[in-house]
Design a protein around this motif. Structure first.
Motif, PDB file in Angstrom:
ATOM      1  N   ASP A  21       0.824  -1.205   0.000  1.00 30.38           N
ATOM      2  CA  ASP A  21       0.000   0.000   0.000  1.00 30.38           C
ATOM      3  C   ASP A  21       0.860   1.257   0.000  1.00 30.38           C
ATOM      4  OD1 ASP A  21      -2.339  -1.478   0.095  1.00 30.38           O
ATOM      5  OD2 ASP A  21      -2.450  -1.443   2.288  1.00 30.38           O
ATOM      6  N   VAL A  22       0.256   2.341  -0.490  1.00 31.29           N
ATOM      7  CA  VAL A  22       0.889   3.646  -0.460  1.00 31.29           C
ATOM      8  C   VAL A  22      -0.201   4.683  -0.216  1.00 31.29           C
ATOM      9  CG1 VAL A  22       0.742   3.995  -2.961  1.00 31.29           C
ATOM     10  CG2 VAL A  22       2.477   5.218  -1.648  1.00 31.29           C
ATOM     11  N   ALA A  23       0.097   5.686   0.614  1.00 30.56           N
ATOM     12  CA  ALA A  23      -0.865   6.739   0.937  1.00 30.56           C
ATOM     13  C   ALA A  23      -0.495   8.013   0.193  1.00 30.56           C
ATOM     14  CB  ALA A  23      -0.887   7.005   2.444  1.00 30.56           C
ATOM     15  N   ASP A  31      -9.435  14.320  -3.706  1.00 29.38           N
ATOM     16  CA  ASP A  31     -10.035  15.245  -2.740  1.00 29.38           C
ATOM     17  C   ASP A  31      -9.549  14.988  -1.321  1.00 29.38           C
ATOM     18  OD1 ASP A  31     -11.544  16.508  -4.715  1.00 29.38           O
ATOM     19  OD2 ASP A  31     -13.211  15.095  -4.486  1.00 29.38           O
ATOM     20  N   ASN A  32      -9.131  13.764  -1.067  1.00 29.48           N
ATOM     21  CA  ASN A  32      -8.678  13.380   0.271  1.00 29.48           C
ATOM     22  C   ASN A  32      -7.449  12.486   0.168  1.00 29.48           C
ATOM     23  OD1 ASN A  32     -11.118  14.380   1.895  1.00 29.48           O
ATOM     24  ND2 ASN A  32     -12.103  13.014   0.417  1.00 29.48           N
ATOM     25  N   ARG A  33      -6.729  12.386   1.257  1.00 34.93           N
ATOM     26  CA  ARG A  33      -5.629  11.417   1.331  1.00 34.93           C
ATOM     27  C   ARG A  33      -6.197  10.036   1.030  1.00 34.93           C
ATOM     28  NH1 ARG A  33      -3.434   8.155   5.487  1.00 34.93           N
ATOM     29  NH2 ARG A  33      -1.143   7.956   5.416  1.00 34.93           N
ATOM     30  N   THR A  34      -5.520   9.306   0.123  1.00 31.91           N
ATOM     31  CA  THR A  34      -6.087   8.054  -0.390  1.00 31.91           C
ATOM     32  C   THR A  34      -5.050   6.941  -0.354  1.00 31.91           C
ATOM     33  OG1 THR A  34      -7.514   9.340  -1.870  1.00 31.91           O
ATOM     34  CG2 THR A  34      -7.262   6.989  -2.360  1.00 31.91           C
ATOM     35  N   ILE A  35      -5.492   5.760   0.059  1.00 32.94           N
ATOM     36  CA  ILE A  35      -4.625   4.582   0.077  1.00 32.94           C
ATOM     37  C   ILE A  35      -4.790   3.823  -1.238  1.00 32.94           C
ATOM     38  CG2 ILE A  35      -4.021   2.445   1.279  1.00 32.94           C
ATOM     39  CD1 ILE A  35      -3.551   4.934   2.957  1.00 32.94           C
ATOM     40  N   PHE A  36      -3.663   3.519  -1.888  1.00 28.58           N
ATOM     41  CA  PHE A  36      -3.658   2.725  -3.111  1.00 28.58           C
ATOM     42  C   PHE A  36      -2.861   1.445  -2.889  1.00 28.58           C
ATOM     43  CE2 PHE A  36      -4.354   7.012  -4.627  1.00 28.58           C
ATOM     44  CZ  PHE A  36      -5.224   6.870  -5.699  1.00 28.58           C
ATOM     45  N   TYR A  37      -3.302   0.365  -3.535  1.00 29.92           N
ATOM     46  CA  TYR A  37      -2.514  -0.865  -3.548  1.00 29.92           C
ATOM     47  C   TYR A  37      -1.676  -0.866  -4.819  1.00 29.92           C
ATOM     48  CZ  TYR A  37      -1.201  -5.786  -3.671  1.00 29.92           C
ATOM     49  OH  TYR A  37      -0.487  -6.955  -3.725  1.00 29.92           O
ATOM     50  N   VAL A  38      -0.384  -1.137  -4.673  1.00 29.45           N
ATOM     51  CA  VAL A  38       0.550  -1.127  -5.799  1.00 29.45           C
ATOM     52  C   VAL A  38       1.079  -2.543  -6.010  1.00 29.45           C
ATOM     53  CG1 VAL A  38       2.674  -0.135  -6.723  1.00 29.45           C
ATOM     54  CG2 VAL A  38       1.197   1.250  -5.235  1.00 29.45           C
ATOM     55  N   HIS A  39       0.940  -3.036  -7.232  1.00 34.03           N
ATOM     56  CA  HIS A  39       1.469  -4.360  -7.565  1.00 34.03           C
ATOM     57  C   HIS A  39       3.004  -4.323  -7.643  1.00 34.03           C
ATOM     58  CE1 HIS A  39      -2.403  -6.274  -8.492  1.00 34.03           C
ATOM     59  NE2 HIS A  39      -2.752  -5.124  -9.039  1.00 34.03           N
ATOM     60  N   GLN A 129       6.237   6.621  -5.202  1.00 35.07           N
ATOM     61  CA  GLN A 129       6.221   6.775  -3.749  1.00 35.07           C
ATOM     62  C   GLN A 129       6.438   5.444  -3.047  1.00 35.07           C
ATOM     63  OE1 GLN A 129       3.287   9.466  -2.120  1.00 35.07           O
ATOM     64  NE2 GLN A 129       3.230   8.363  -0.178  1.00 35.07           N
ATOM     65  N   ARG A 130       5.926   4.379  -3.614  1.00 35.83           N
ATOM     66  CA  ARG A 130       6.150   3.051  -3.023  1.00 35.83           C
ATOM     67  C   ARG A 130       7.648   2.730  -2.998  1.00 35.83           C
ATOM     68  NH1 ARG A 130       4.671  -0.718   0.514  1.00 35.83           N
ATOM     69  NH2 ARG A 130       5.340  -2.777  -0.113  1.00 35.83           N
ATOM     70  N   ALA A 131       8.347   3.063  -4.088  1.00 35.06           N
ATOM     71  CA  ALA A 131       9.790   2.803  -4.147  1.00 35.06           C
ATOM     72  C   ALA A 131      10.568   3.694  -3.194  1.00 35.06           C
ATOM     73  CB  ALA A 131      10.295   3.007  -5.573  1.00 35.06           C
ATOM     74  N   THR A 136       7.590   1.994   5.451  1.00 30.53           N
ATOM     75  CA  THR A 136       8.187   2.632   6.623  1.00 30.53           C
ATOM     76  C   THR A 136       7.390   3.820   7.137  1.00 30.53           C
ATOM     77  OG1 THR A 136       9.517   4.168   5.288  1.00 30.53           O
ATOM     78  CG2 THR A 136      10.478   1.991   5.794  1.00 30.53           C
ATOM     79  N   GLY A 137       6.749   4.565   6.215  1.00 34.94           N
ATOM     80  CA  GLY A 137       6.097   5.801   6.617  1.00 34.94           C
ATOM     81  C   GLY A 137       7.071   6.934   6.873  1.00 34.94           C
TER      82      GLY A 137
END
Length: 247
Positions: A21-23, A31-39, A129-131, A136-137
Protein backbone atom coordinates in the motif's frame (compact mmCIF):
# COMPACT_ATOMS: atom_id res chain seq x y z
CA UNK A 1 17.29 -7.70 -28.90
CA UNK A 2 19.61 -6.16 -26.33
CA UNK A 3 18.33 -5.96 -22.79
CA UNK A 4 17.97 -2.60 -21.11
CA UNK A 5 20.89 -3.36 -18.80
CA UNK A 6 23.05 -4.20 -21.82
CA UNK A 7 22.01 -1.10 -23.74
CA UNK A 8 22.16 1.53 -21.01
CA UNK A 9 25.54 2.91 -19.90
CA UNK A 10 26.37 2.27 -16.26
CA UNK A 11 25.28 2.92 -13.59
CA UNK A 12 22.03 1.19 -14.45
CA UNK A 13 20.14 -1.58 -12.69
CA UNK A 14 16.60 -2.58 -11.77
CA UNK A 15 15.34 -2.88 -8.21
CA UNK A 16 12.30 -5.06 -7.50
CA UNK A 17 9.70 -3.30 -5.37
CA UNK A 18 7.31 -5.65 -3.56
CA UNK A 19 3.56 -5.14 -3.70
CA UNK A 20 1.99 -3.07 -0.96
CA UNK A 21 0.00 0.00 0.00
CA UNK A 22 0.89 3.65 -0.46
CA UNK A 23 -0.86 6.74 0.94
CA UNK A 24 -1.12 9.64 -1.52
CA UNK A 25 -1.77 13.14 -0.17
CA UNK A 26 -4.82 15.14 -1.23
CA UNK A 27 -4.58 17.46 -4.21
CA UNK A 28 -5.43 17.50 -7.88
CA UNK A 29 -7.56 14.47 -8.74
CA UNK A 30 -7.65 13.42 -5.08
CA UNK A 31 -10.04 15.25 -2.74
CA UNK A 32 -8.68 13.38 0.27
CA UNK A 33 -5.63 11.42 1.33
CA UNK A 34 -6.09 8.05 -0.39
CA UNK A 35 -4.62 4.58 0.08
CA UNK A 36 -3.66 2.73 -3.11
CA UNK A 37 -2.51 -0.87 -3.55
CA UNK A 38 0.55 -1.13 -5.80
CA UNK A 39 1.47 -4.36 -7.57
CA UNK A 40 5.05 -5.60 -7.64
CA UNK A 41 7.24 -3.82 -10.20
CA UNK A 42 10.85 -2.89 -10.88
CA UNK A 43 12.30 0.61 -10.82
CA UNK A 44 15.63 1.97 -12.03
CA UNK A 45 17.98 2.38 -9.10
CA UNK A 46 19.08 5.79 -10.42
CA UNK A 47 17.54 8.61 -12.44
CA UNK A 48 18.32 8.49 -16.16
CA UNK A 49 21.76 10.02 -16.62
CA UNK A 50 23.19 12.22 -19.35
CA UNK A 51 25.04 9.24 -20.82
CA UNK A 52 21.89 7.10 -20.85
CA UNK A 53 19.77 9.77 -22.51
CA UNK A 54 22.56 10.29 -25.03
CA UNK A 55 22.14 6.62 -25.96
CA UNK A 56 18.64 7.57 -27.11
CA UNK A 57 19.86 10.67 -28.94
CA UNK A 58 22.71 8.85 -30.70
CA UNK A 59 20.88 5.61 -31.55
CA UNK A 60 20.23 5.23 -35.29
CA UNK A 61 16.52 4.81 -34.55
CA UNK A 62 16.36 7.03 -31.48
CA UNK A 63 15.62 10.73 -31.18
CA UNK A 64 15.93 11.23 -34.95
CA UNK A 65 12.74 9.22 -35.44
CA UNK A 66 9.67 11.32 -34.52
CA UNK A 67 7.45 8.23 -34.22
CA UNK A 68 8.35 7.90 -30.53
CA UNK A 69 6.20 11.02 -29.91
CA UNK A 70 3.14 9.65 -31.74
CA UNK A 71 1.39 8.89 -28.45
CA UNK A 72 -0.42 12.25 -28.58
CA UNK A 73 -0.99 15.21 -30.89
CA UNK A 74 0.61 17.49 -28.32
CA UNK A 75 3.73 15.35 -28.06
CA UNK A 76 4.04 15.05 -31.83
CA UNK A 77 3.82 18.84 -32.20
CA UNK A 78 6.41 19.26 -29.44
CA UNK A 79 8.84 17.02 -31.32
CA UNK A 80 8.08 18.62 -34.72
CA UNK A 81 9.17 21.97 -33.33
CA UNK A 82 12.39 20.52 -31.87
CA UNK A 83 14.35 18.53 -34.45
CA UNK A 84 17.26 18.59 -32.00
CA UNK A 85 17.01 17.69 -28.33
CA UNK A 86 17.63 20.37 -25.72
CA UNK A 87 21.05 20.05 -24.16
CA UNK A 88 21.38 19.17 -20.50
CA UNK A 89 22.19 22.26 -18.46
CA UNK A 90 24.72 20.39 -16.32
CA UNK A 91 27.50 18.24 -17.76
CA UNK A 92 28.71 14.91 -16.44
CA UNK A 93 28.02 11.47 -17.86
CA UNK A 94 26.73 10.23 -14.48
CA UNK A 95 24.74 13.35 -13.63
CA UNK A 96 20.98 13.03 -14.03
CA UNK A 97 19.61 14.22 -17.35
CA UNK A 98 17.93 17.59 -16.88
CA UNK A 99 16.11 19.93 -19.28
CA UNK A 100 13.85 17.12 -20.45
CA UNK A 101 10.12 17.59 -20.94
CA UNK A 102 7.50 15.08 -19.88
CA UNK A 103 6.88 14.39 -23.58
CA UNK A 104 10.55 13.47 -24.03
CA UNK A 105 10.60 11.19 -20.98
CA UNK A 106 7.62 9.24 -22.31
CA UNK A 107 9.20 9.02 -25.78
CA UNK A 108 12.38 7.63 -24.21
CA UNK A 109 10.50 4.81 -22.51
CA UNK A 110 8.51 3.96 -25.66
CA UNK A 111 11.78 3.72 -27.60
CA UNK A 112 13.45 1.62 -24.91
CA UNK A 113 10.44 -0.72 -24.80
CA UNK A 114 10.51 -1.32 -28.54
CA UNK A 115 14.21 -1.98 -28.90
CA UNK A 116 14.47 -4.23 -25.83
CA UNK A 117 11.08 -5.98 -25.81
CA UNK A 118 10.68 -5.05 -22.13
CA UNK A 119 7.68 -3.15 -20.74
CA UNK A 120 9.28 0.12 -19.66
CA UNK A 121 7.33 3.20 -18.58
CA UNK A 122 7.65 6.45 -16.68
CA UNK A 123 6.42 5.57 -13.17
CA UNK A 124 2.95 6.37 -11.93
CA UNK A 125 3.11 8.44 -8.78
CA UNK A 126 1.95 5.49 -6.67
CA UNK A 127 4.88 3.40 -7.93
CA UNK A 128 7.32 6.23 -7.35
CA UNK A 129 6.22 6.78 -3.75
CA UNK A 130 6.15 3.05 -3.02
CA UNK A 131 9.79 2.80 -4.15
CA UNK A 132 10.76 5.84 -2.08
CA UNK A 133 8.91 5.00 1.13
CA UNK A 134 7.96 1.34 1.19
CA UNK A 135 6.09 0.41 4.37
CA UNK A 136 8.19 2.63 6.62
CA UNK A 137 6.10 5.80 6.62
CA UNK A 138 9.34 7.80 6.71
CA UNK A 139 9.19 11.46 5.75
CA UNK A 140 12.26 11.07 3.53
CA UNK A 141 13.54 7.92 1.83
CA UNK A 142 16.12 7.32 4.56
CA UNK A 143 14.20 8.44 7.66
CA UNK A 144 12.57 11.46 9.31
CA UNK A 145 15.45 13.92 9.52
CA UNK A 146 16.90 16.01 6.70
CA UNK A 147 20.68 16.05 6.36
CA UNK A 148 22.97 17.48 3.66
CA UNK A 149 24.98 14.24 3.77
CA UNK A 150 21.95 12.37 2.43
CA UNK A 151 20.89 14.40 -0.61
CA UNK A 152 21.69 17.28 -2.96
CA UNK A 153 19.16 20.00 -2.13
CA UNK A 154 18.73 23.63 -1.11
CA UNK A 155 21.38 24.88 -3.53
CA UNK A 156 24.12 23.48 -1.30
CA UNK A 157 26.05 22.17 -4.34
CA UNK A 158 24.84 24.75 -6.87
CA UNK A 159 24.17 22.10 -9.52
CA UNK A 160 23.24 18.46 -10.03
CA UNK A 161 25.63 15.79 -8.82
CA UNK A 162 26.48 12.23 -9.98
CA UNK A 163 23.66 9.84 -9.17
CA UNK A 164 25.85 7.68 -6.91
CA UNK A 165 27.16 10.56 -4.78
CA UNK A 166 24.72 10.15 -1.85
CA UNK A 167 24.66 6.46 -0.83
CA UNK A 168 23.36 7.36 2.65
CA UNK A 169 20.15 8.62 1.08
CA UNK A 170 18.88 5.31 -0.29
CA UNK A 171 15.25 4.31 0.07
CA UNK A 172 14.19 1.20 2.04
CA UNK A 173 14.68 -0.77 -1.20
CA UNK A 174 18.13 0.66 -1.96
CA UNK A 175 16.88 3.06 -4.64
CA UNK A 176 19.06 6.18 -4.87
CA UNK A 177 18.47 9.90 -5.47
CA UNK A 178 14.75 9.82 -4.70
CA UNK A 179 15.16 13.11 -2.86
CA UNK A 180 17.03 16.03 -4.38
CA UNK A 181 19.21 16.31 -7.49
CA UNK A 182 16.32 16.46 -10.02
CA UNK A 183 12.56 16.34 -9.63
CA UNK A 184 11.25 13.30 -11.46
CA UNK A 185 8.37 13.22 -13.92
CA UNK A 186 5.56 10.75 -13.26
CA UNK A 187 3.06 9.50 -15.83
CA UNK A 188 0.14 10.57 -13.65
CA UNK A 189 -1.92 13.61 -14.62
CA UNK A 190 -2.61 16.16 -11.88
CA UNK A 191 -6.23 16.77 -12.76
CA UNK A 192 -7.44 13.42 -14.12
CA UNK A 193 -5.14 10.96 -12.39
CA UNK A 194 -5.78 8.45 -15.14
CA UNK A 195 -2.82 6.12 -15.42
CA UNK A 196 -3.49 5.19 -19.05
CA UNK A 197 -4.05 8.57 -20.73
CA UNK A 198 -0.92 9.99 -22.36
CA UNK A 199 -2.81 12.42 -24.58
CA UNK A 200 -3.67 16.00 -23.72
CA UNK A 201 -1.86 18.87 -22.07
CA UNK A 202 -2.86 18.09 -18.47
CA UNK A 203 -0.23 19.03 -15.90
CA UNK A 204 1.85 16.06 -14.83
CA UNK A 205 3.06 15.15 -11.39
CA UNK A 206 6.71 15.31 -10.33
CA UNK A 207 8.27 13.85 -7.21
CA UNK A 208 11.42 14.09 -5.13
CA UNK A 209 12.54 17.72 -5.07
CA UNK A 210 15.69 19.00 -6.75
CA UNK A 211 19.18 20.33 -6.21
CA UNK A 212 17.89 23.81 -5.28
CA UNK A 213 14.55 23.12 -3.53
CA UNK A 214 14.08 23.44 0.22
CA UNK A 215 14.28 20.31 2.34
CA UNK A 216 10.59 20.16 3.23
CA UNK A 217 9.75 19.95 -0.49
CA UNK A 218 11.67 16.67 -0.74
CA UNK A 219 9.29 14.66 1.39
CA UNK A 220 8.50 11.30 -0.19
CA UNK A 221 4.81 12.19 -0.14
CA UNK A 222 5.16 15.70 -1.60
CA UNK A 223 3.43 16.18 -4.96
CA UNK A 224 4.39 18.86 -7.46
CA UNK A 225 2.96 19.58 -10.91
CA UNK A 226 4.12 21.19 -14.15
CA UNK A 227 2.91 21.37 -17.73
CA UNK A 228 4.25 18.49 -19.84
CA UNK A 229 6.16 20.86 -22.14
CA UNK A 230 8.16 22.38 -19.28
CA UNK A 231 11.93 22.01 -19.40
CA UNK A 232 14.31 23.15 -16.70
CA UNK A 233 17.62 22.33 -15.08
CA UNK A 234 15.79 20.84 -12.10
CA UNK A 235 13.67 18.20 -13.90
CA UNK A 236 14.55 14.65 -14.90
CA UNK A 237 13.06 11.18 -14.71
CA UNK A 238 13.68 7.51 -14.01
CA UNK A 239 12.10 4.38 -15.48
CA UNK A 240 9.92 1.53 -14.29
CA UNK A 241 9.92 -1.97 -15.76
CA UNK A 242 6.67 -3.88 -15.44
CA UNK A 243 6.97 -7.50 -14.38
CA UNK A 244 5.29 -9.91 -16.85
CA UNK A 245 1.79 -11.07 -15.95
CA UNK A 246 1.45 -8.40 -13.26
CA UNK A 247 -0.63 -5.32 -14.07
Amino acid sequence: MPTSTELMPQPFEWITIPAGDVAIEAGGYLDNRTIFYVHEFQIAKYPITNAQFDAFINHFDGYSNPKWWNFSDEAYEWRANRPQMNKSHFDGADNPRDSVSWFDSIAFTIWLTEITGESIIVPYEQQWQRAAQGDTGYIYPWGNEMDEAFANYGGNMGKTTPVRQYPKGVSPYDVMDMAGNVREWCATGWYNGNQDILAGSDSRILRGGSWFTAGFLMRSSFRFRLNPDYIGNDNGFRCVRLIPNIT
